[in-house]
Design a protein around this motif. Structure first.
Motif, PDB file in Angstrom:
ATOM      1  N   LEU A 121       0.826  -1.206   0.000  1.00 48.55           N
ATOM      2  CA  LEU A 121       0.000   0.000   0.000  1.00 48.55           C
ATOM      3  C   LEU A 121       0.863   1.261   0.000  1.00 48.55           C
ATOM      4  O   LEU A 121       0.525   2.261  -0.653  1.00 48.55           O
ATOM      5  CB  LEU A 121      -0.937  -0.006   1.210  1.00 48.55           C
ATOM      6  CG  LEU A 121      -2.038  -1.081   1.186  1.00 48.55           C
ATOM      7  CD1 LEU A 121      -2.810  -1.083   2.499  1.00 48.55           C
ATOM      8  CD2 LEU A 121      -2.990  -0.845   0.010  1.00 48.55           C
ATOM      9  N   TYR A 122       1.976   1.212   0.743  1.00 54.07           N
ATOM     10  CA  TYR A 122       2.895   2.355   0.760  1.00 54.07           C
ATOM     11  C   TYR A 122       3.489   2.579  -0.633  1.00 54.07           C
ATOM     12  O   TYR A 122       3.585   3.726  -1.107  1.00 54.07           O
ATOM     13  CB  TYR A 122       4.008   2.102   1.773  1.00 54.07           C
ATOM     14  CG  TYR A 122       5.114   3.128   1.761  1.00 54.07           C
ATOM     15  CD1 TYR A 122       4.906   4.408   2.278  1.00 54.07           C
ATOM     16  CD2 TYR A 122       6.359   2.830   1.227  1.00 54.07           C
ATOM     17  CE1 TYR A 122       5.918   5.363   2.258  1.00 54.07           C
ATOM     18  CE2 TYR A 122       7.381   3.768   1.207  1.00 54.07           C
ATOM     19  CZ  TYR A 122       7.152   5.031   1.725  1.00 54.07           C
ATOM     20  OH  TYR A 122       8.159   5.972   1.700  1.00 54.07           O
ATOM     21  N   THR A 123       3.865   1.485  -1.287  1.00 52.94           N
ATOM     22  CA  THR A 123       4.400   1.584  -2.636  1.00 52.94           C
ATOM     23  C   THR A 123       3.351   2.138  -3.598  1.00 52.94           C
ATOM     24  O   THR A 123       3.645   2.995  -4.446  1.00 52.94           O
ATOM     25  CB  THR A 123       4.864   0.193  -3.125  1.00 52.94           C
ATOM     26  OG1 THR A 123       5.825  -0.329  -2.208  1.00 52.94           O
ATOM     27  CG2 THR A 123       5.491   0.275  -4.514  1.00 52.94           C
ATOM     28  N   LEU A 124       2.119   1.660  -3.454  1.00 54.81           N
ATOM     29  CA  LEU A 124       1.022   2.152  -4.278  1.00 54.81           C
ATOM     30  C   LEU A 124       0.801   3.653  -4.052  1.00 54.81           C
ATOM     31  O   LEU A 124       0.618   4.427  -5.005  1.00 54.81           O
ATOM     32  CB  LEU A 124      -0.253   1.376  -3.955  1.00 54.81           C
ATOM     33  CG  LEU A 124      -1.534   1.776  -4.697  1.00 54.81           C
ATOM     34  CD1 LEU A 124      -1.360   1.590  -6.198  1.00 54.81           C
ATOM     35  CD2 LEU A 124      -2.711   0.952  -4.195  1.00 54.81           C
ATOM     36  N   ALA A 125       0.850   4.059  -2.793  1.00 54.11           N
ATOM     37  CA  ALA A 125       0.648   5.477  -2.464  1.00 54.11           C
ATOM     38  C   ALA A 125       1.751   6.337  -3.069  1.00 54.11           C
ATOM     39  O   ALA A 125       1.495   7.444  -3.560  1.00 54.11           O
ATOM     40  CB  ALA A 125       0.600   5.659  -0.949  1.00 54.11           C
ATOM     41  N   ARG A 126       2.976   5.845  -3.038  1.00 57.19           N
ATOM     42  CA  ARG A 126       4.081   6.613  -3.636  1.00 57.19           C
ATOM     43  C   ARG A 126       3.871   6.780  -5.134  1.00 57.19           C
ATOM     44  O   ARG A 126       4.202   7.818  -5.708  1.00 57.19           O
ATOM     45  CB  ARG A 126       5.419   5.917  -3.393  1.00 57.19           C
ATOM     46  CG  ARG A 126       5.879   5.903  -1.953  1.00 57.19           C
ATOM     47  CD  ARG A 126       7.383   5.674  -1.875  1.00 57.19           C
ATOM     48  NE  ARG A 126       8.110   6.927  -2.028  1.00 57.19           N
ATOM     49  CZ  ARG A 126       9.410   7.002  -2.288  1.00 57.19           C
ATOM     50  NH1 ARG A 126      10.106   5.901  -2.462  1.00 57.19           N
ATOM     51  NH2 ARG A 126      10.012   8.169  -2.396  1.00 57.19           N
ATOM     52  N   GLY A 127       3.310   5.741  -5.763  1.00 54.65           N
ATOM     53  CA  GLY A 127       3.042   5.845  -7.192  1.00 54.65           C
ATOM     54  C   GLY A 127       1.950   6.847  -7.501  1.00 54.65           C
ATOM     55  O   GLY A 127       2.042   7.627  -8.451  1.00 54.65           O
ATOM     56  N   VAL A 128       0.897   6.840  -6.693  1.00 57.55           N
ATOM     57  CA  VAL A 128      -0.234   7.743  -6.916  1.00 57.55           C
ATOM     58  C   VAL A 128       0.167   9.193  -6.655  1.00 57.55           C
ATOM     59  O   VAL A 128      -0.198  10.107  -7.406  1.00 57.55           O
ATOM     60  CB  VAL A 128      -1.427   7.342  -6.029  1.00 57.55           C
ATOM     61  CG1 VAL A 128      -2.535   8.387  -6.102  1.00 57.55           C
ATOM     62  CG2 VAL A 128      -1.962   5.968  -6.446  1.00 57.55           C
ATOM     63  N   THR A 129       0.925   9.418  -5.580  1.00 56.95           N
ATOM     64  CA  THR A 129       1.290  10.788  -5.198  1.00 56.95           C
ATOM     65  C   THR A 129       2.534  11.305  -5.912  1.00 56.95           C
ATOM     66  O   THR A 129       2.795  12.512  -5.905  1.00 56.95           O
ATOM     67  CB  THR A 129       1.538  10.869  -3.685  1.00 56.95           C
ATOM     68  OG1 THR A 129       2.650  10.010  -3.334  1.00 56.95           O
ATOM     69  CG2 THR A 129       0.296  10.422  -2.908  1.00 56.95           C
ATOM     70  N   GLY A 130       3.302  10.404  -6.518  1.00 52.87           N
ATOM     71  CA  GLY A 130       4.543  10.821  -7.168  1.00 52.87           C
ATOM     72  C   GLY A 130       5.681  11.069  -6.195  1.00 52.87           C
ATOM     73  O   GLY A 130       6.685  11.696  -6.554  1.00 52.87           O
TER      74      GLY A 130
END
Length: 263
Positions: free
Chosen positions: A154-163
């Motif tokens: 989820l943290y990795t996904l969030a980094r992708g979404v937020t840049g």
């Protein structure tokens, strides 16, 4: 010197993700081959001409990358003595140590393959899960690991979404025309990795709750699960493209690395 060698590790990390993307494409097409995970990628390297030499370079490069990350802790640990910055420092140190651990494990795995000690990550993962479930309190440990893996996903996904991953790139050093390209491939790569690893956590949690270790799986099993649903080949193809995109991003990071772990 260490930073220069760590660049080799980042290149190796990127190449591994490109290979995982390629193996995932083969899985989507129904072609039998190496597992679509880190060990499958290393097996593909081992089977190539000069594979043993390449594996040694990959392993040593990833070890240098692990030392590069762990070295940041030596620069930051004094912040733990400052009450005002203790929480932030603890987060930064934990993140650096976690990354160092991942790179070190991949480095050890690459060296094992170089020495001819090959193994399947999914099978070993299921064995360890089964052994844990057989001991008192083992299910709680598996639950904790599953939650941790899902949290990382989820943290990795969030980094992708937020840049947020762009903070790992030395943007002033990179040409302006490449910045949107790096951001685009990074977003796709981080989102794909986040989805895949979140699914690994979900499947491991299911194994703990049902005591069925067949659902305990690593990356290859998660990608197989994606491919088994309706429209699975298309979804798996998208995830494969995402892993390849992450590989391209890692190569860009090797060219323009940012050493500030607080970002």
């Amino acid at each position: 010197m260490l930073a220069a060698v760590a660049r080799v590790g980042l290149v190796a990390y990127g190449v591994l993700h490109l290979l995982i993307g390629w193996l995932a494409v083969a899985l989507a097409r129904g072609v039998d081959g190496d597992d679509a995970d880190q060990t499958g990628a290393l097996q593909a390297v081992a089977d190539s001409p000069g594979g043993t030499v390449l594996l040694w370079l990959i392993g040593l490069g990833l070890f240098s990358l692990a030392l590069w990350q762990a070295g940041e802790v030596l620069l930051w640990w004094r912040g733990l003595l400052d009450r005002a910055h203790r929480l932030r420092t603890a987060f930064v140190c934990t993140k650096c140590l976690a990354k160092a651990g991942v790179y070190a494990v991949l480095g050890v795995t690459a060296l094992l393959f170089a020495l001819g000690w090959e193994y399947q990550a999914d099978e070993r993962f299921r064995e360890l899960t089964g052994e844990a479930l057989e001991v008192p309190g083992g299910a709680l440990l598996v639950y904790a690991v599953a939650a941790g893996v899902a949290a990382v996903g989820l943290y990795t996904l969030a980094r992708g979404v937020t840049g947020g991953f762009m903070k790992d790139i030395d943007l002033p050093a990179a040409p302006d025309r490449w910045e949107p390209v790096i951001e685009a491939v990074g977003r796709v790569g981080y989102v794909a990795k986040g989805i895949a690893f979140s699914l690994v956590g979900v499947l491991l949690w299911r194994a703990a709750s049902t005591a069925d270790i067949s659902t305990a799986t690593g990356l290859d099993g998660a990608l197989t699960a994606i491919g088994s649903v309706r429209a699975g080949p298309w979804l798996l193809g998208a995830v494969a493209a995402g892993f390849a995109a992450f590989g391209v991003y890692a190569l860009a990071r090797a060219r323009y690395p940012d050493r500030d772990p607080s970002s």
